[in-house]
Design an enzyme around this catalytic site. Structure first.
Site, PDB file in Angstrom:
ATOM      1  N   GLU A   1      32.433  22.363  -9.256  1.00  8.91           N
ATOM      2  CA  GLU A   1      31.250  22.911  -8.901  1.00  8.91           C
ATOM      3  C   GLU A   1      29.836  22.211  -9.778  1.00  8.91           C
ATOM      4  OE1 GLU A   1      30.690  26.354  -7.148  1.00  8.91           O
ATOM      5  OE2 GLU A   1      32.710  26.268  -6.081  1.00  8.91           O
TER       6      GLU A   1
ATOM      7  N   HIS B   1      39.166  22.696  -4.758  1.00 13.48           N
ATOM      8  CA  HIS B   1      38.402  21.711  -5.429  1.00 13.48           C
ATOM      9  C   HIS B   1      38.904  20.549  -6.013  1.00 13.48           C
ATOM     10  CE1 HIS B   1      36.075  25.572  -4.836  1.00 13.48           C
ATOM     11  NE2 HIS B   1      34.997  24.993  -5.793  1.00 13.48           N
TER      12      HIS B   1
ATOM     13  N   CYS C   1      44.500  23.288  -4.405  1.00  8.78           N
ATOM     14  CA  CYS C   1      43.099  24.194  -4.410  1.00  8.78           C
ATOM     15  C   CYS C   1      41.988  23.334  -3.835  1.00  8.78           C
ATOM     16  CB  CYS C   1      43.124  24.498  -5.982  1.00  8.78           C
ATOM     17  SG  CYS C   1      41.166  25.155  -6.095  1.00  8.78           S
TER      18      CYS C   1
ATOM     19  N   CYS D   1      40.975  27.806   2.305  1.00 13.08           N
ATOM     20  CA  CYS D   1      41.338  28.259   0.747  1.00 13.08           C
ATOM     21  C   CYS D   1      42.644  28.230   0.707  1.00 13.08           C
ATOM     22  CB  CYS D   1      40.651  29.585   0.803  1.00 13.08           C
ATOM     23  SG  CYS D   1      40.730  30.279  -0.785  1.00 13.08           S
TER      24      CYS D   1
ATOM     25  N   ASP E   1      36.488  29.446   3.682  1.00 16.21           N
ATOM     26  CA  ASP E   1      36.902  29.446   2.291  1.00 16.21           C
ATOM     27  C   ASP E   1      36.288  30.355   1.422  1.00 16.21           C
ATOM     28  OD1 ASP E   1      37.884  28.071   0.188  1.00 16.21           O
ATOM     29  OD2 ASP E   1      36.099  27.283  -0.312  1.00 16.21           O
ATOM     30  N   SER E   2      36.750  30.458   0.281  1.00 19.91           N
ATOM     31  CA  SER E   2      36.081  31.647  -0.656  1.00 19.91           C
ATOM     32  C   SER E   2      34.654  30.798  -0.869  1.00 19.91           C
ATOM     33  CB  SER E   2      36.847  31.731  -1.686  1.00 19.91           C
ATOM     34  OG  SER E   2      37.103  30.460  -2.457  1.00 19.91           O
TER      35      SER E   2
END
Ligand code: DGL
Length: 268
Positions: free
Chosen positions: A153, A187, A185, A74, A11-12
């Site tokens: 985050e 997140h 996404c 991702c 993932d990023s």
């Protein structure tokens, strides 16, 4: 190829841990090697060309660990660079877009599907293309929600500011009378309860990570690659920057302690 070899996930950054969580739920004995490109996150606002370069370098890192397959956690990479990973890896590669699209089409009754994701994912139209490939009559409405990534985050899960931002982002989709919403996404599953408050109660949310885990399980079974061990899996985490921060925030994403996180250098 041996069944004990790990599944490689990249993932990023840290967000892909929601996909790891889903994988461990469906496949509790699979060894996992995870790479998070924390030095270069976020990928969402970057150009497809740059994301494709990064995706190739991320793939190299996982291949060094002799993984049996790669899961591109991702959404942004899955949207614009899955072919790059597939071409280089020469082992099974699964991205999150197709499984998410399939799950959404299967569940939607009114054939009106909303998709939220990073600017890059929504601009690529990857979900729309995948959904139309399955059923061209479905109406798809995309909405970038870039602020959700830093909010998740920061751990601002049930925060008033997050609720306000969610309402602002999701209002246009409610006007379109969607009955299904793809969380496109890594997140966004963390913000599930806040997103739920911003959309009508009848709208079904699709977690692309969960849909992907189910597809990974099917693939491993079909290819005879599933790890039959009954032992606790070996989970290895690699990042390109700030391993301590990753370990701390990663706990929130995975819902359990991570153990050692190692820093590696990405060859650009
Ligand atoms: N992992 C990214 C995604 O799922 C979100 C974070 C980023 O922008 O890099 O699209």
């Amino acid at each position: 190829m041996s069944n004990e070899q790990a599944i490689g996930v990249f993932d990023s950054g840290i967000g892909g841990m929601t996909v790891v969580r889903a994988l461990l739920q469906d496949l509790p004995h699979e060894n996992i090697v995870y790479f998070g490109d924390t030095a270069r996150v976020p990928y969402g606002p970057k150009s497809p060309q740059v994301v494709r370069e990064y995706a190739l370098q991320d793939t190299e890192i996982l291949l060094q660990h002799n993984v049996k397959m790669i899961v591109v956690a991702c959404n942004t990479v899955s949207a614009v660079a899955l072919d790059v990973v597939q071409k280089r890896a020469k082992i099974p590669v699964i991205g999150v877009i197709l499984p998410g699209a399939e799950a959404a089409v299967q569940i939607s009754r009114k054939k009106r599907i909303g998709v939220i994701g990073t600017v890059g994912t929504i601009a690529s139209n990857a979900y729309t293309t995948a959904i139309h490939h399955i059923d061209a009559s479905v109406k798809v409405f995309g909405q970038p929600c870039p602020l959700f990534v830093p909010l998740a985050e920061e751990g601002w899960i049930d925060h008033k500011a997050t609720e306000l931002i969610a309402k602002e982002y999701l209002f246009p989709l409610t006007l379109e009378k969607i009955d299904t919403l793809v969380l496109g996404c890594t997140h966004y599953p963390l913000l599930l309860s806040t997103i739920a408050k911003a959309i009508p109660s009848g709208v079904t949310m699709i977690d692309s990570g969960k849909a992907t885990a189910a597809v990974v399980k099917q693939l491993l079974e079909k290819e005879g690659l599933k790890n039959d061990s009954t032992l606790k899996p070996n989970l290895q985490f690699f990042v390109s920057d700030l391993p301590h921060k990753f370990a701390e925030v990663g706990e929130r994403f995975l819902g359990t302690k991570l153990g050692r996180v190692q820093r590696v250098t990405v060859n650009g």
